[in-house]
Design a protein around this motif. Structure first.
Motif, PDB file in Angstrom:
ATOM      1  N   ASN A 179      15.736  -8.205   0.995  1.00 37.04           N
ATOM      2  CA  ASN A 179      15.678  -7.436  -0.047  1.00 37.04           C
ATOM      3  C   ASN A 179      17.153  -7.102  -0.880  1.00 37.04           C
ATOM      4  O   ASN A 179      18.080  -6.709  -0.392  1.00 37.04           O
ATOM      5  CB  ASN A 179      15.113  -5.934   0.058  1.00 37.04           C
ATOM      6  CG  ASN A 179      14.612  -5.386  -1.258  1.00 37.04           C
ATOM      7  OD1 ASN A 179      13.411  -5.475  -1.434  1.00 37.04           O
ATOM      8  ND2 ASN A 179      15.560  -4.815  -2.118  1.00 37.04           N
ATOM      9  N   ASN A 217       1.499  -6.114  -1.862  1.00 36.24           N
ATOM     10  CA  ASN A 217       1.417  -6.655  -0.536  1.00 36.24           C
ATOM     11  C   ASN A 217       1.665  -5.627   0.421  1.00 36.24           C
ATOM     12  O   ASN A 217       2.696  -4.576   0.302  1.00 36.24           O
ATOM     13  CB  ASN A 217       2.613  -7.784  -0.381  1.00 36.24           C
ATOM     14  CG  ASN A 217       2.174  -8.944  -1.608  1.00 36.24           C
ATOM     15  OD1 ASN A 217       1.330  -9.760  -1.321  1.00 36.24           O
ATOM     16  ND2 ASN A 217       2.897  -8.802  -2.383  1.00 36.24           N
ATOM     17  N   ARG A 266      10.666  -3.256  -2.256  1.00 36.92           N
ATOM     18  CA  ARG A 266      10.077  -2.233  -1.484  1.00 36.92           C
ATOM     19  C   ARG A 266      10.351  -1.186  -2.205  1.00 36.92           C
ATOM     20  O   ARG A 266      10.943  -0.215  -2.094  1.00 36.92           O
ATOM     21  CB  ARG A 266      10.771  -2.301  -0.267  1.00 36.92           C
ATOM     22  CG  ARG A 266      10.761  -3.673   0.644  1.00 36.92           C
ATOM     23  CD  ARG A 266      11.227  -3.349   2.159  1.00 36.92           C
ATOM     24  NE  ARG A 266      10.438  -2.613   2.929  1.00 36.92           N
ATOM     25  CZ  ARG A 266      10.805  -2.334   4.221  1.00 36.92           C
ATOM     26  NH1 ARG A 266      11.996  -2.456   4.506  1.00 36.92           N
ATOM     27  NH2 ARG A 266       9.919  -1.686   4.867  1.00 36.92           N
ATOM     28  N   ARG A 310       3.167  -4.727   4.217  1.00 35.60           N
ATOM     29  CA  ARG A 310       3.789  -5.346   5.561  1.00 35.60           C
ATOM     30  C   ARG A 310       2.992  -4.443   6.465  1.00 35.60           C
ATOM     31  O   ARG A 310       2.816  -3.146   6.306  1.00 35.60           O
ATOM     32  CB  ARG A 310       5.143  -5.164   5.484  1.00 35.60           C
ATOM     33  CG  ARG A 310       6.018  -6.016   4.795  1.00 35.60           C
ATOM     34  CD  ARG A 310       7.460  -5.841   4.728  1.00 35.60           C
ATOM     35  NE  ARG A 310       8.040  -5.330   5.846  1.00 35.60           N
ATOM     36  CZ  ARG A 310       9.384  -5.013   6.133  1.00 35.60           C
ATOM     37  NH1 ARG A 310      10.189  -5.020   5.218  1.00 35.60           N
ATOM     38  NH2 ARG A 310       9.720  -4.891   7.468  1.00 35.60           N
ATOM     39  N   GLN A 366       0.556 -14.191   7.575  1.00 35.09           N
ATOM     40  CA  GLN A 366       0.046 -13.297   6.259  1.00 35.09           C
ATOM     41  C   GLN A 366      -1.408 -13.914   6.226  1.00 35.09           C
ATOM     42  O   GLN A 366      -2.082 -14.841   6.714  1.00 35.09           O
ATOM     43  CB  GLN A 366       0.646 -13.962   5.091  1.00 35.09           C
ATOM     44  CG  GLN A 366       0.303 -13.545   3.730  1.00 35.09           C
ATOM     45  CD  GLN A 366      -0.769 -14.388   2.856  1.00 35.09           C
ATOM     46  OE1 GLN A 366      -1.425 -15.230   3.779  1.00 35.09           O
ATOM     47  NE2 GLN A 366      -0.903 -13.692   1.734  1.00 35.09           N
ATOM     48  N   ALA A 424      11.248  -8.314   1.691  1.00 33.55           N
ATOM     49  CA  ALA A 424      10.313  -8.184   0.643  1.00 33.55           C
ATOM     50  C   ALA A 424       9.645  -9.285   0.285  1.00 33.55           C
ATOM     51  O   ALA A 424       9.997 -10.604   0.865  1.00 33.55           O
ATOM     52  CB  ALA A 424      10.980  -7.505  -0.434  1.00 33.55           C
ATOM     53  N   VAL A 425       8.507  -9.426  -0.056  1.00 29.35           N
ATOM     54  CA  VAL A 425       7.665 -10.651  -0.515  1.00 29.35           C
ATOM     55  C   VAL A 425       8.130 -10.846  -2.024  1.00 29.35           C
ATOM     56  O   VAL A 425       8.317 -10.117  -3.054  1.00 29.35           O
ATOM     57  CB  VAL A 425       6.356 -10.219  -0.701  1.00 29.35           C
ATOM     58  CG1 VAL A 425       5.403 -11.310  -1.101  1.00 29.35           C
ATOM     59  CG2 VAL A 425       5.846  -9.934   0.967  1.00 29.35           C
ATOM     60  N   THR A 458       6.178  -4.852  -2.501  1.00 26.43           N
ATOM     61  CA  THR A 458       6.015  -4.689  -0.955  1.00 26.43           C
ATOM     62  C   THR A 458       5.917  -3.367  -0.619  1.00 26.43           C
ATOM     63  O   THR A 458       6.950  -2.617  -0.884  1.00 26.43           O
ATOM     64  CB  THR A 458       7.134  -5.518  -0.341  1.00 26.43           C
ATOM     65  OG1 THR A 458       7.343  -6.965  -1.099  1.00 26.43           O
ATOM     66  CG2 THR A 458       6.877  -5.710   1.131  1.00 26.43           C
ATOM     67  N   SER A 512      10.844 -10.053  -8.337  1.00 31.46           N
ATOM     68  CA  SER A 512       9.788  -9.187  -7.707  1.00 31.46           C
ATOM     69  C   SER A 512      10.645  -7.971  -7.469  1.00 31.46           C
ATOM     70  O   SER A 512      11.783  -8.039  -7.174  1.00 31.46           O
ATOM     71  CB  SER A 512       9.490  -9.755  -6.544  1.00 31.46           C
ATOM     72  OG  SER A 512       8.402 -10.909  -6.883  1.00 31.46           O
TER      73      SER A 512
END
Length: 986
Positions: free
Chosen positions: A456, A393, A300, A395, A754, A446-447, A359, A297
């Motif tokens: 992150n 996603n 951000r 936040r 979430q 971060a996701v 994210t 991933s």
């Protein structure tokens, strides 16, 4: 400069009509069909065969392997995307990673291109290379088989390979993480290489094994990063070549600019927004040379790229439209690859992309509002493209982020029907602080992939280490350590029969005993796999893009990151909680049923009038998770708390703690099909609820449902959860947007971590199931990620349809109309197993129906007598090897010992391959490479000779049990499939 300068944060003036490049690329993305790319598998195999040096450390070997591939990787320009490079050599590629599960494709090499569900094109030439050159090399060398050799007690491995207890993620990947690209953008790869070289020099000058090990690691960092630079240089050269040949001036200029960008980044620091976004993409491609393409991933991106965006906007070098186009190009690049999925795995992972998570928003490291103009540009790109990947996603901090932001996110969800998901900053930051992360690091989370949380570029979380089926320990608690699907075999500890227990508290202890034992087995296996990864699959390239490894002189797999957790997620949470509720309330508190009577009904799947009457009572009177009922709230919280305490009590091989989470991908559908009846009135084979979501139909009031889930949040779910909601679309979208945002804020204030949504009705999804051609681009939120509805398997489509649907304006659930009955499907392939085998023998062996052997064989097929079938099958294969040189090529240089047994012990057949021959024996043999125990003749037929060969499915259903190296079974399946396909031509 203010963070928000856009006159319209929705950017409504920018559409796909005004951005024709994005419209064109989006259309291409839907038109393309996935193709299997063997490029990486080819080059890493050649490196290890021909170039590898035995004296290299694992880190140096991995770095050289990665550089070797990247130096030779195809420099492809598939379309007019403004970013150079691609994950694979295909327009939409499924790369193979033979270090992991690529060999599961072996039986499908000749059929994967034409399979009915989610075909993946594979050329005959590439299939031959895999069959004869690549796959044979990896039979003993992949992670699973290396782990098997180290494990003295195979209990955990056997549980994993049965697939119905837990999945050990490291057998197939680690991947799931978020690198940090800050140093790369600011220093360039040259700067990172120079820093590593300086550390290496210092360590070489020092004495001691530890310093020598660190020096080798720093050397590996530099070698791997040189591979990324080489790939960028090859792209630049190819772009220059194409530019010289281009007739269209616009295209010529674009290619020249791409070449200039690749000549600079990622080797040197990025100066512009375009250089920065290209540099990030090229590093993503480089990472996938080392790590499998699953949930890697980028993090951000609105924070990472904002300084470059702002600088270029202020200088007049960038427009919002141009930035939107570049962001859209990145989104489409991130979606240029899919996972290789064997047909049987469709039942567990069907429809999934590779889930690179983006994210947006939230707060910065100081805890202040981090939403900026680029946040809204990225939201608009998501809204316009409406593609499965990347997994976007949002936040949201309800005290720091402005209402306009949450309203805009809600609006995007309404318009896409599925993305992005909302994440609660207040709760998630606190959960990470509870894991020992510094506050400023937790704020910069971060996701990952589906929903997992990580600081992150600082946390290497291996967040998919364990996927545990909670239904398994419940069934084991009900049957003294056994599961119905596994027969009489004792699985877990012998615990008292439920009828002997005196209270629910005693049953709770029995359940915890089975649960804790199963968790212990999963963790123990994960630790073994971790040790194999340290020797076989370190990540020096990825380590160079993290905080910690440079300072520690240690690879990520050896604990080099600042934080080193392992993740465990869970299937069946809601169904297990509701079953506990039924047992407590209706068996002990109210005494409606005896435990003996309940157990009998469950074992018989609520058969008969009395069983159905009991089932309906359980279904309608069980206290339900998702409501305000105190028993349901208590049992849900107790299970969350217990799982948290058990996992946190274990330290992993990298020195970090295990973090529980609750996301299910599509496993809840596949595993639901194999689970027996459950105490809350669920019949065997019915769907399980997804993520942490209540059982469909169990929570009639929206507010109570949201509050019940939110009540579980906080520090006891550090891995996060996937909470799936379905809302009825409303005509007044502005009013719905406001209610939507307000409802999310209230849920977050109550503690929810979430939530994700599908904005569609039962009727729409039923129509999409009946008429998939009408909905080719319908995107749905599954459990932490998005998928195209048409790509999902039958069970998963039904699960999406049956999820509770709420009307946001009233807060009430919409009555579920029910699923239509599905007609029985014909066996694929156009012929039965008996048809082709009869044809095979009549043509190859010149039998006729009048001959005694033919009559015996025909009788065997019809009666499914396993012994005769096995004997004839193996003799047929043995004879074909003897008379057909093309078929015999499959066993040149191959030595393998196979033992096939029936579950009752009546049938025993062996096949021995050695020196280019096959020998069949009707006897036990020692030292078998794999032993296959089958339930009956039909299960054996399905395992290796059905027109739809189903090795993994047979294992999942517990029709067969294996002991030994599964790659031998995949290889045997491939030979059987080739024999089957040969028959009409003989």
């Amino acid at each position: 400069m203010a963070r928000i300068t856009l006159p319209d944060i929705a950017l409504r003036e920018h559409t796909l009509e005004s951005l024709p490049r994005l419209r064109e690329l989006r259309e291409l993305s839907f038109a393309r069909r996935p193709a299997i790319c063997i490029e990486r598998a080819r080059h890493v195999t050649r490196y290890l065969k021909d170039v590898d040096q035995a004296t290299d450390t694992p880190e140096v070997r991995q770095a050289k392997k990665v550089r070797y591939f990247l130096e030779r990787k195809s420099a492809c320009f598939h379309d007019r995307n403004l970013l150079a490079g691609s994950t694979t050599s295909k327009e939409l590629g499924a790369p193979l990673f033979p270090e992991y599960f690529a060999l599961t494709l072996w039986p499908e090499l000749l059929t994967v291109s034409e399979r009915k569900k989610n075909p993946q094109k594979l050329s005959l030439e590439d299939a031959r290379e895999l069959n004869f050159d690549i796959f044979p090399f990896w039979m003993e060398r992949n992670v699973l088989e290396q782990a098997r050799k180290r494990i003295s007690d195979p209990t955990g491995l056997n549980l994993f390979e049965s697939l119905v207890f837990f999945i050990a993620g490291k057998a197939g990947c680690i991947s799931h993480c978020v690198p940090s690209y800050v140093a790369m953008l600011e220093k360039g790869l040259d700067g990172i290489i120079a820093e590593a070289a300086g550390h290496e020099k210092e360590c070489r000058q020092a004495a001691g094994d530890e310093e020598r090990r660190k020096a080798d690691f720093y050397q590996a960092m530099g070698i791997a990063l040189e591979g990324v630079k080489a790939y960028a240089a090859n792209l630049a050269a190819e772009a220059e070549r194409l530019a010289a040949r281009a007739g269209d001036p616009t295209r010529k200029n674009e290619l020249a600019e791409l070449a200039a960008v690749c000549r600079r980044v990622p080797a040197q620091p990025a100066r512009t927004f375009r250089e920065a976004i290209n540099a990030i993409w090229l590093c993503q491609v480089g990472i996938h040379a080392e790590n499998i393409n699953m949930a890697m991933s980028p993090g951000r991106l609105d924070q990472l790229l904002y300084p470059y965006y702002r600088r270029d906007i202020e200088a007049g070098q960038l427009t919002v439209a141009a930035a939107l186009e570049l962001v859209g190009c990145l989104w489409l690049k991130l979606a240029d690859n899919v996972a290789m999925v064997p047909e049987a795995s469709e039942e567990l992972f069907g429809g999934a992309g590779t889930v690179p998570a983006i994210t947006l928003g939230g707060v910065d490291t100081q805890g202040e509002d981090a939403v900026n103009d680029l946040t809204y540009v990225m939201l608009r790109a998501t809204e316009l493209l409406q593609i499965r990947d990347p997994n976007v996603n949002a936040r949201y901090h309800y005290e720091k982020n402005p209402p306009a932001y949450s309203q805009r996110v809600a609006e995007v969800i309404i318009n896409t029907r599925a993305v992005p998901a909302f994440f609660n900053d207040a709760v998630n930051i606190d959960a990470l602080v509870g894991q020992g992360e510094a506050l400023e690091h937790a704020r910069d989370y971060a996701v990952i992939g589906c929903v997992e949380l990580a600081s992150n570029g600082r946390d290497y979380p291996a967040s998919s280490s364990i996927i545990l089926n909670l239904v398994a320990p419940l069934e084991m608690a009900l049957h003294g350590g056994r599961r119905l699907i596994s027969g009489d075999h004792q699985i877990g500890p012998r615990t008292p029969e439920p009828a002997q227990l005196k209270s629910f508290e005693q049953f709770w202890e029995v359940f915890k005993t089975q649960l804790d034992w199963l968790i212990g087995q999963a963790i123990d296996l994960n630790e073994h796999f971790g040790a194999v990864h340290q020797e076989m699959m370190p990540s020096p390239l990825l380590s160079a893009l993290f905080e910690g490894p440079m300072q520690k002189g240690a690879d990520l797999i050896r604990g080099g990151a600042r934080y080193n957790s392992s993740g465990a997620t869970h299937i069946g949470f809601a169904d297990v909680v509701d079953s506990l509720n039924a047992i407590e309330q209706l068996v002990w508190t109210e005494g409606k049923f005896s435990f003996a009577g309940l157990r009998e009904a469950l074992d018989n799947d609520f058969a008969g009038d009395a069983g159905e009457k009991m089932r309906l009572f359980l279904k309608n009177h069980t206290p339900r998770y998702g409501t305000e009922h105190p028993v349901a709230r208590k049992n849900a919280k107790n299970l969350i708390r217990h799982l948290f305490e058990v996992y946190q009590g274990h330290t992993n091989y990298r020195g970090g703690r295990y973090r529980p989470a609750y996301w299910t991908m599509t496993n809840h559908a596949g595993l639901g099909a194999l689970a027996g009846a459950m105490p809350h009135g669920r019949k065997s084979g019915e769907l399980l609820a997804s993520g942490i979501t209540p059982v469909s139909g169990a929570a009639p009031e929206l507010t109570a449902c949201l509050n019940a889930v939110a009540d579980l949040g906080g520090r006891e779910v550090p891995g996060c959860w996937a909470f799936n909601m379905k809302y009825t679309p409303e005509a007044d979208q502005e009013a719905m947007r406001d209610r939507f945002a307000q409802t999310v804020a209230a849920y977050f204030r109550a503690g929810g971590q979430q939530v994700q949504f599908n904005l569609m009705t039962y009727a729409m999804l039923l129509d999409a199931k009946a008429h998939p051609d009408k909905y080719p681009e319908l995107m749905v939120r599954v459990s932490g990620y998005s998928a195209y509805f048409k790509d999902l398997n039958e069970m998963m489509r039904n699960e999406l349809i049956s999820r509770s649907q709420y009307t946001l304006s009233t807060g009430a659930a919409v009555p579920f109309p029910g699923l239509p009955a599905d007609g029985k499907k014909a066996e694929p392939g156009g012929q039965t197993i008996g048809d082709w085998l009869r044809k095979a023998l009549s043509r190859l062996l010149l039998f006729t129906p009048a001959n005694r052997p033919w009559r015996d064989f025909d009788k065997c097929l019809k009666s499914e007598v396993a012994e005769e079938f096995l004997q004839l099958l193996l003799r047929l294969m043995e004879l074909t090897f003897a008379v057909n040189p093309a078929f015999r090529k499959n066993i040149e240089g191959f030595a393998g010992r196979y033992l096939f047994k029936s579950a009752d012990g009546e049938v025993t057949m062996a096949a021995i391959f050695k020196d280019g021959t096959m020998e069949v024996r009707e006897a036990l043999i020692d030292n078998a490479d794999i032993t296959v125990t089958f339930r009956n003749g039909r299960t054996l037929l399905n395992l290796i000779l059905s027109p739809r060969q189903d090795i993994l499915g047979s294992m999942l259903r517990q029709d067969v049990k294996t002991e030994g190296n599964l790659n031998y079974l995949y290889r045997f399946g491939a030979m059987a499939k080739q024999l089957q396909l040969m028959m009409p031509r003989i």
